[in-house]
Design a protein around this motif. Structure first.
Motif, mmCIF file in Angstrom:
data_model
loop_
_atom_site.group_PDB
_atom_site.id
_atom_site.type_symbol
_atom_site.label_atom_id
_atom_site.label_comp_id
_atom_site.label_asym_id
_atom_site.label_seq_id
_atom_site.Cartn_x
_atom_site.Cartn_y
_atom_site.Cartn_z
ATOM 1 N N ALA A 1 16.183 -82.444 -12.412
ATOM 2 C CA ALA A 1 16.554 -82.811 -11.038
ATOM 3 C C ALA A 1 16.891 -84.296 -10.930
ATOM 4 C CB ALA A 1 15.431 -82.437 -10.069
ATOM 5 N N LYS A 2 16.096 -85.150 -11.570
ATOM 6 C CA LYS A 2 16.356 -86.593 -11.517
ATOM 7 C C LYS A 2 17.689 -86.913 -12.196
ATOM 8 C CE LYS A 2 14.277 -91.016 -12.787
ATOM 9 N NZ LYS A 2 13.153 -91.673 -13.453
ATOM 10 N N ARG A 3 17.933 -86.265 -13.292
ATOM 11 C CA ARG A 3 19.180 -86.439 -14.038
ATOM 12 C C ARG A 3 20.376 -86.038 -13.164
ATOM 13 N NH1 ARG A 3 19.498 -83.675 -20.016
ATOM 14 N NH2 ARG A 3 21.240 -84.876 -20.820
ATOM 15 N N GLN A 4 20.243 -84.899 -12.471
ATOM 16 C CA GLN A 4 21.326 -84.425 -11.610
ATOM 17 C C GLN A 4 21.540 -85.362 -10.424
ATOM 18 O OE1 GLN A 4 23.274 -81.718 -12.531
ATOM 19 N NE2 GLN A 4 24.597 -82.562 -10.958
ATOM 20 N N ARG A 5 20.477 -85.936 -9.891
ATOM 21 C CA ARG A 5 20.627 -86.892 -8.781
ATOM 22 C C ARG A 5 21.446 -88.106 -9.223
ATOM 23 N NH1 ARG A 5 15.430 -85.360 -7.531
ATOM 24 N NH2 ARG A 5 14.509 -87.135 -8.601
ATOM 25 N N LYS A 6 21.201 -88.594 -10.441
ATOM 26 C CA LYS A 6 21.981 -89.733 -10.960
ATOM 27 C C LYS A 6 23.459 -89.368 -11.077
ATOM 28 C CE LYS A 6 18.468 -92.117 -13.681
ATOM 29 N NZ LYS A 6 18.055 -92.503 -15.034
ATOM 30 N N ILE A 7 23.723 -88.163 -11.536
ATOM 31 C CA ILE A 7 25.109 -87.702 -11.655
ATOM 32 C C ILE A 7 25.737 -87.599 -10.270
ATOM 33 C CG2 ILE A 7 26.548 -85.702 -12.254
ATOM 34 C CD1 ILE A 7 24.528 -85.252 -14.617
ATOM 35 N N ASN A 8 25.018 -86.999 -9.329
ATOM 36 C CA ASN A 8 25.547 -86.845 -7.971
ATOM 37 C C ASN A 8 25.836 -88.195 -7.329
ATOM 38 O OD1 ASN A 8 25.321 -84.098 -8.303
ATOM 39 N ND2 ASN A 8 23.551 -83.875 -6.977
ATOM 40 N N THR A 9 24.983 -89.178 -7.601
ATOM 41 C CA THR A 9 25.191 -90.526 -7.064
ATOM 42 C C THR A 9 26.469 -91.140 -7.623
ATOM 43 O OG1 THR A 9 22.819 -90.832 -6.781
ATOM 44 C CG2 THR A 9 24.155 -92.822 -6.853
ATOM 45 N N ALA A 10 26.772 -90.850 -8.874
ATOM 46 C CA ALA A 10 27.978 -91.395 -9.515
ATOM 47 C C ALA A 10 29.245 -90.655 -9.108
ATOM 48 C CB ALA A 10 27.822 -91.350 -11.036
ATOM 49 N N ALA A 11 29.085 -89.476 -8.525
ATOM 50 C CA ALA A 11 30.254 -88.661 -8.169
ATOM 51 C C ALA A 11 30.985 -89.235 -6.960
ATOM 52 C CB ALA A 11 29.822 -87.223 -7.879
ATOM 53 N N ALA A 12 32.305 -89.217 -7.034
ATOM 54 C CA ALA A 12 33.132 -89.624 -5.899
ATOM 55 C C ALA A 12 33.154 -88.527 -4.846
ATOM 56 C CB ALA A 12 34.552 -89.923 -6.369
ATOM 57 N N ARG A 13 32.913 -87.304 -5.295
ATOM 58 C CA ARG A 13 32.989 -86.157 -4.382
ATOM 59 C C ARG A 13 32.070 -85.051 -4.885
ATOM 60 N NH1 ARG A 13 37.486 -84.073 -1.110
ATOM 61 N NH2 ARG A 13 37.221 -81.846 -0.893
ATOM 62 N N ILE A 14 31.427 -84.389 -3.943
ATOM 63 C CA ILE A 14 30.666 -83.176 -4.245
ATOM 64 C C ILE A 14 31.264 -82.074 -3.386
ATOM 65 C CG2 ILE A 14 28.439 -82.011 -4.135
ATOM 66 C CD1 ILE A 14 27.128 -84.736 -4.647
ATOM 67 N N THR A 15 31.778 -81.051 -4.042
ATOM 68 C CA THR A 15 32.415 -79.949 -3.343
ATOM 69 C C THR A 15 31.518 -78.720 -3.442
ATOM 70 O OG1 THR A 15 34.589 -80.806 -3.949
ATOM 71 C CG2 THR A 15 34.494 -78.504 -3.238
ATOM 72 N N VAL A 16 31.220 -78.116 -2.311
ATOM 73 C CA VAL A 16 30.450 -76.877 -2.265
ATOM 74 C C VAL A 16 31.435 -75.762 -1.939
ATOM 75 C CG1 VAL A 16 28.607 -75.614 -1.098
ATOM 76 C CG2 VAL A 16 28.341 -78.056 -1.566
ATOM 77 N N VAL A 17 31.538 -74.803 -2.843
ATOM 78 C CA VAL A 17 32.537 -73.759 -2.714
ATOM 79 C C VAL A 17 32.103 -72.670 -1.733
ATOM 80 C CG1 VAL A 17 33.854 -72.021 -3.999
ATOM 81 C CG2 VAL A 17 33.435 -74.254 -5.007
ATOM 82 N N SER A 18 30.812 -72.361 -1.666
ATOM 83 C CA SER A 18 30.317 -71.306 -0.779
ATOM 84 C C SER A 18 29.001 -71.740 -0.157
ATOM 85 C CB SER A 18 30.122 -70.012 -1.572
ATOM 86 O OG SER A 18 29.513 -69.027 -0.769
#
Length: 190
Positions: A112-129
């Protein structure tokens, strides 16, 4: 759970139609013989091959990368892109495409911590459904292919594994986008 307003944290300044986009597909750790042991020689070789493909994509002019937010290949690819963003001479963007709201959002989940770091670096988070379902995973994979010109897939026919990556490869072939496939069985079973 993600709120729709919080999903797109930053806007991508360039028009995505003008950017060359590359997406990723590959297995979760439990599908590989090394499981979650990322210090395993086979895993380290696979990650080095993945990094080389991403570096080549940047050299080929790709500036937007889409990862599916899962553990394993998606995580490794997103971390490589995140690191490349720091030292790149030209802007590189990372997008995380999630199959449904709340995906990988369980408290105490490994990574979860690893994914939070990735999400922070993302320019966009797209939720498909908004709904958790098997079709949401396929819709996420189609979204990534539909918005990319290249797919980097970690998949080996010799493994006999048929799942999301297999389906994504089939769809990418149908759509006619470029595919760079990394086989991994030989890394483990020389």
């Amino acid at each position: 759970m993600y709120k729709q307003a919080a999903i797109i944290k930053k806007t991508i300044k360039k028009d995505r139609k003008c950017m060359k986009a590359c997406c990723f597909s590959g297995h979760r750790p439990d599908r590989f013989p090394w499981g979650t042991d990322e210090k395993d020689e086979g895993c380290m070789r696979l990650k080095a091959m993945l990094k080389a493909e991403i570096e080549q994509a940047v050299l080929d002019g790709y500036t937007h990368f889409i990862a599916g937010g899962a553990s394993g290949v998606d995580t490794w690819a997103a971390e490589i892109v995140r690191e490349m963003k720091r030292r790149a001479k030209k802007p590189i963007t990372l997008e995380i495409a999630l199959p449904f709201a709340g995906y990988n959002n369980r408290p105490g989940r490994a990574g979860a911590k690893r994914q939070r770091k990735i999400n922070t670096a993302a320019a966009r988070i797209t939720v498909v459904s908004e709904i958790k379902s098997l079709p949401a995973y396929y819709a996420r994979n189609r979204y990534m292919v539909d918005n990319s010109q290249r797919l980097i897939a970690v998949f080996d026919e010799e493994s006999g594994i048929r799942g999301g990556t297999f389906q994504t490869l089939r769809y990418a072939r149908l759509k006619g986008i470029e595919i760079r496939q990394i086989g991994w069985v030989g890394l483990v079973y020389p």
